[in-house]
Design a protein around this motif. Sequence first.
Motif, mmCIF file in Angstrom:
data_model
loop_
_atom_site.group_PDB
_atom_site.id
_atom_site.type_symbol
_atom_site.label_atom_id
_atom_site.label_comp_id
_atom_site.label_asym_id
_atom_site.label_seq_id
_atom_site.Cartn_x
_atom_site.Cartn_y
_atom_site.Cartn_z
ATOM 1 N N GLU A 122 -39.819 -39.928 -123.135
ATOM 2 C CA GLU A 122 -40.436 -39.255 -121.993
ATOM 3 C C GLU A 122 -40.147 -37.759 -122.071
ATOM 4 N N ALA A 123 -41.120 -36.978 -121.693
ATOM 5 C CA ALA A 123 -40.974 -35.518 -121.737
ATOM 6 C C ALA A 123 -40.176 -35.040 -120.526
ATOM 7 N N HIS A 124 -39.371 -34.019 -120.727
ATOM 8 C CA HIS A 124 -38.737 -33.357 -119.589
ATOM 9 C C HIS A 124 -39.294 -31.942 -119.480
ATOM 10 N N ARG A 125 -39.479 -31.512 -118.255
ATOM 11 C CA ARG A 125 -40.133 -30.234 -117.986
ATOM 12 C C ARG A 125 -39.182 -29.080 -118.297
ATOM 13 N N VAL A 126 -39.704 -28.079 -119.016
ATOM 14 C CA VAL A 126 -38.948 -26.877 -119.339
ATOM 15 C C VAL A 126 -39.408 -25.742 -118.425
ATOM 16 N N VAL B 27 -43.212 -28.687 -121.886
ATOM 17 C CA VAL B 27 -42.348 -29.863 -121.845
ATOM 18 C C VAL B 27 -41.653 -30.011 -123.200
ATOM 19 N N SER B 28 -40.602 -30.802 -123.206
ATOM 20 C CA SER B 28 -39.874 -31.059 -124.445
ATOM 21 C C SER B 28 -39.542 -32.541 -124.513
ATOM 22 N N ARG B 29 -39.737 -33.132 -125.690
ATOM 23 C CA ARG B 29 -39.406 -34.532 -125.910
ATOM 24 C C ARG B 29 -38.253 -34.686 -126.899
ATOM 25 N N ASP C 223 -35.091 -32.336 -129.163
ATOM 26 C CA ASP C 223 -34.306 -31.100 -129.140
ATOM 27 C C ASP C 223 -35.025 -30.002 -129.907
ATOM 28 N N TYR D 179 -40.823 -27.785 -128.443
ATOM 29 C CA TYR D 179 -41.486 -27.531 -127.175
ATOM 30 C C TYR D 179 -42.991 -27.686 -127.354
ATOM 31 N N ASP E 207 -47.675 -28.826 -121.856
ATOM 32 C CA ASP E 207 -47.779 -30.084 -121.111
ATOM 33 C C ASP E 207 -49.148 -30.703 -121.389
#
Length: 86
Positions: A13-17, A22-24, A26, A29, A32
């Motif tokens: 799952e992507a986390h919002r930057v 977004v980043s999935r 490390d 980027y 979205d």
Amino acid sequence: MFGFRLSAERPPEAHRVTDVVVSRFDHVYEIDPALMTEHVHQQNLPNWDMHRIVDNRWEHLAWMHDHFADSVISGEELLKEIDAEG
């Protein structure tokens, strides 16, 4: 025989930057995908292919530096230089 199951290769799952990034993984980027539905339809990309693309970009950047750059400076060095001028 090489086996491949797309269900085993779904990205996390992507986390919002930021509002648009977004980043999935490390240090990887992406814009979205929810923002890119009208003109550019997103494709499903397996994890191994995403890592292959990122690794190849780093290899390409290293090659460009080796062949065309007199020196390579970090972003921090560049910002210090800009601050010193201003």
